[in-house]
Design an enzyme around this catalytic site. Sequence first.
Site, PDB file in Angstrom:
ATOM      1  N   TYR A   1       0.853  -1.201   0.000  1.00 35.92           N
ATOM      2  CA  TYR A   1       0.000   0.000   0.000  1.00 35.92           C
ATOM      3  C   TYR A   1       0.886   1.246   0.000  1.00 35.92           C
ATOM      4  O   TYR A   1       0.698   2.152  -0.815  1.00 35.92           O
ATOM      5  CB  TYR A   1      -0.924   0.005   1.216  1.00 35.92           C
ATOM      6  CG  TYR A   1      -1.812   1.238   1.288  1.00 35.92           C
ATOM      7  CD1 TYR A   1      -2.967   1.327   0.526  1.00 35.92           C
ATOM      8  CD2 TYR A   1      -1.477   2.322   2.103  1.00 35.92           C
ATOM      9  CE1 TYR A   1      -3.781   2.460   0.576  1.00 35.92           C
ATOM     10  CE2 TYR A   1      -2.283   3.457   2.160  1.00 35.92           C
ATOM     11  CZ  TYR A   1      -3.432   3.528   1.391  1.00 35.92           C
ATOM     12  OH  TYR A   1      -4.220   4.654   1.435  1.00 35.92           O
TER      13      TYR A   1
ATOM     14  N   LYS B   1       1.244   4.056  -3.164  1.00 40.35           N
ATOM     15  CA  LYS B   1       0.957   5.493  -3.106  1.00 40.35           C
ATOM     16  C   LYS B   1       2.171   6.309  -3.553  1.00 40.35           C
ATOM     17  O   LYS B   1       2.016   7.370  -4.177  1.00 40.35           O
ATOM     18  CB  LYS B   1       0.503   5.874  -1.695  1.00 40.35           C
ATOM     19  CG  LYS B   1      -0.873   5.313  -1.350  1.00 40.35           C
ATOM     20  CD  LYS B   1      -1.953   5.778  -2.330  1.00 40.35           C
ATOM     21  CE  LYS B   1      -3.348   5.343  -1.943  1.00 40.35           C
ATOM     22  NZ  LYS B   1      -4.391   5.846  -2.848  1.00 40.35           N
TER      23      LYS B   1
END
Length: 250
Positions: A144, A148
């Site tokens: 994750y 990003k």
Amino acid sequence: MAETHTAVVTGGSRGIGQAIVERLYADGARVATCGRGDRPAYLPDDVVWVRADVADPIDAGRFVAQARDLLGPASVLVNNAGVLVAKSVADTTDLDWDLQVGVNCRGVFNMSRAVLPDMSERGGVIVNIGSISGVVADLSSALYNASKAFVHSLTRSIAVDHGPQVRCNAVLPGWIMTEMFDEGFALAGDPDAAVRDALARHPAGRFGSPADIANVVAWLVSEEASWATGQCFTVDGGLTAASPLRPESF
Ligand code: NDP
């Protein structure tokens, strides 16, 4: 909003995406949004809903084409859809990789590629929802966090390659109270203590609401932000501005 936008927003079924849809609609935009499930009940009748998985290039293209047919070419794309796979690298499976990278990275790429032909000709604005987790690493969220960072980097490339017709920026939220917030804190050994500790680290004295992010998106798509491009705007209640020393120790 001076100009009436046609806005395509991914992941508008709830959370931050819902707030962005509601805000752009209230500002007068024609709005289309998508998610993997049924049309959400909150949507006004004249907002277009397409069931689509942004990780799939065919779905992404179909979503943009349907929005174009019904509302006209997109002048705004907000890449909001995202998922959180909360695991370290050692625990991550190949299926986890496909989901996390598929939605958060490939989804942003698929959607941006689908709108760029029209935007390059007619002008447009892309806003990507990144995260402070792409700058500082949240525990047990390896892919994750990395996904990003990818979003932040792609933001700069789109701005550089497709300006001046297209402006592209990212908003980097801190902790915003949505289902993803609950999922994140549920992982803590003592979720209530983790929430209290996190709250104490916010100079703004509160966690964020989806509307806090929608407000910044509304500014970024407006003419007032016409000189802002290729940038990552952190909106986190001051969390990442604060030293990691615990406030109660002083
Ligand atoms: P939610 O889980 O509440 O909502 C996510 C939205 O994305 C839903 O509408 C979901 O719909 C949609 N979505 C997920 N996967 C797909 C897919 N493959 N195709 C289409 N739509 C999809 O999350 P938030 O509102 O909290 O998060 C929104 C964005 O903000 C994400 O990119 C997230 O990473 C980012 N963010 C959130 C923070 C927070 O604290 N909440 C902090 C920093 C960043 P459905 O499941 O029905 O498909």
